[in-house]
Scaffold this active site. Sequence first.
Site, PDB file in Angstrom:
ATOM      1  N   LYS A 124       0.735  -1.168   0.096  1.00 17.17           N
ATOM      2  CA  LYS A 124       0.020  -0.022  -0.030  1.00 17.17           C
ATOM      3  C   LYS A 124       0.904   1.276   0.121  1.00 17.17           C
ATOM      4  O   LYS A 124       2.184   1.231   0.246  1.00 17.17           O
ATOM      5  CB  LYS A 124      -1.022   0.032   1.286  1.00 17.17           C
ATOM      6  N   ARG A 154     -11.121   0.286  15.179  1.00 14.00           N
ATOM      7  CA  ARG A 154     -10.595   0.918  13.898  1.00 14.00           C
ATOM      8  C   ARG A 154     -11.729   0.289  12.825  1.00 14.00           C
ATOM      9  O   ARG A 154     -13.112   0.368  12.984  1.00 14.00           O
ATOM     10  CB  ARG A 154      -9.271   1.056  13.448  1.00 14.00           C
ATOM     11  N   TYR A 182      14.523  30.098   8.387  1.00 15.03           N
ATOM     12  CA  TYR A 182      13.121  30.887   9.076  1.00 15.03           C
ATOM     13  C   TYR A 182      13.080  30.648  10.360  1.00 15.03           C
ATOM     14  O   TYR A 182      13.314  29.815  11.020  1.00 15.03           O
ATOM     15  CB  TYR A 182      11.859  30.035   8.307  1.00 15.03           C
ATOM     16  N   MET A 234      10.650  24.303   2.305  1.00 13.04           N
ATOM     17  CA  MET A 234       9.823  23.706   1.374  1.00 13.04           C
ATOM     18  C   MET A 234      10.832  22.913   0.394  1.00 13.04           C
ATOM     19  O   MET A 234      10.388  21.616   0.035  1.00 13.04           O
ATOM     20  CB  MET A 234       9.036  24.407   0.487  1.00 13.04           C
TER      21      MET A 234
HETATM   22  C1  LIG Z   1      -0.343  -1.696   6.786  1.00 13.67           C
HETATM   23  C2  LIG Z   1      -1.193  -2.801   7.094  1.00 13.67           C
HETATM   24  C3  LIG Z   1      -0.275  -3.950   7.499  1.00 13.67           C
HETATM   25  C4  LIG Z   1       1.232  -4.029   7.374  1.00 13.67           C
HETATM   26  O1  LIG Z   1       1.692  -3.542   8.744  1.00 13.67           O
HETATM   27  P1  LIG Z   1       3.273  -3.370   9.245  1.00 13.67           P
HETATM   28  O2  LIG Z   1       3.281  -3.082  10.445  1.00 13.67           O
HETATM   29  O3  LIG Z   1       3.713  -2.364   8.098  1.00 13.67           O
HETATM   30  O4  LIG Z   1       3.543  -4.656   8.832  1.00 13.67           O
HETATM   31  C5  LIG Z   1      -1.034  -5.386   7.725  1.00 13.67           C
HETATM   32  N1  LIG Z   1      -2.357  -5.334   7.681  1.00 13.67           N
HETATM   33  C6  LIG Z   1      -3.137  -4.256   7.380  1.00 13.67           C
HETATM   34  C7  LIG Z   1      -4.504  -4.254   7.329  1.00 13.67           C
HETATM   35  C8  LIG Z   1      -2.548  -2.940   7.138  1.00 13.67           C
HETATM   36  O5  LIG Z   1      -3.203  -1.796   6.994  1.00 13.67           O
END
Ligand SMILES: *Cc1c(COP(=O)(O)O)cnc(C)c1O
Length: 374
Positions: A33, A131, A265, A313
């Site tokens: 992801k 969640r 800055y 930036m």
């Molecule tokens: C991002 C994610 C993972 C991976 O988590 P890590 O800590 O990076 O291994 C696993 N399961 C779900 C549902 C996630 O969103």
Amino acid sequence: MSRARAEINLAAIAENLKFIKSKTSAQVLAVVKADAYGHGLINVAKAAEKAGADWLGTALLEEGIALRNGGITKPIISWLTPIGEDFKTAINLDIDLSVSSIELLNEIISVGKSLNKAPRVHIEIDTGMNRGGFGDDWGSLLPEIVKAVKANEIKAIGIWSHFARADEPNAVMNKTQLDVFTQKVKQLNDSGVNLEFIHIANSAAALSNEAAHKNIIRWGIGLYGLSPDVINMGDSASLGLKPAMKLFAKLQLVKSVKTGQSVGYGGTATTKSDTKLGVVTLGYADGVPRNANELAGIYVAGKRAPLIGRVSMDQFVVDLGANSLAKTGDEVIVFGDGSQGEYTIDEWAKACGTINYEIVTRIGVRVPRIYSRE
Ligand SMILES: *Cc1c(COP(=O)(O)O)cnc(C)c1O
């Protein structure tokens, strides 16, 4: 080279994948992801698939679709899909979907019917993180799921959940969540729905909690060679992982300044002696956090040079020291695995009050990814 680049070592990605394969009998899902945690979706996914990943996983559906269109043939799950996504394409491309609400279940069923194809579904259970996932309403939803499975309106492939504190292996909550998970899987089994795949482990649980492996591990941060939690679990090297990203930039300018000069800055930092400053060609628009402090910096001309003043930036300034041999135009290492003396991703994270996940993921689109197989 250009003013900046992130070098991605695909050999390290492959090694980190093989490493976890050797530690478990579960299948391994490579979590790619967020553009593979900033490392580049397709290149990383292909390297992971070639190294033996059994599954690929993304949060967003468009990334799942990009994987399939990019040539990935292994099963793909996309687990964060609100109502109204392009489920038609997902189902046509055999992308597994996650269901955690009755509304989503009904939408997926109806798109599946219009295509005459049963969508492949993983049922997400909330086991205490509060969640995603079916929560207290599980009891009333269970019959709906059973009905949809029996009517072949969905193909129930898996059931899954997520830990809130897997990076604290001693937290009692890990056991509590696993117990709730086991109990809900059993309820589904008792209702006559047998799911082939049961998964709850992220990288931290994969490394520290064998009881949680079940039959798929979701291997995210570990794939990139980074520790889920440096303090509780140790750093990359102690875990046997190899960081895959190395960030380079250039010194746009090197110049001498006198002691007592404020830099950047807000004038938040002041030179403590006559020194040389270097202007580095990366800024917060590239994902270098604005709040980074002097515990981070760059490596150039055989030495570390700490950050001085606020990150801007497009640039930040480092204190090279009076005797530095660095010159205008030199290439610098911003972070890497530390093997040449450079700052690590974990050091940068600490200097920004964040975690390594955020440092790599936020490296922006202006920074080209260059792939190596060292
Ligand atoms: C991002 C994610 C993972 C991976 O988590 P890590 O800590 O990076 O291994 C696993 N399961 C779900 C549902 C996630 O969103």
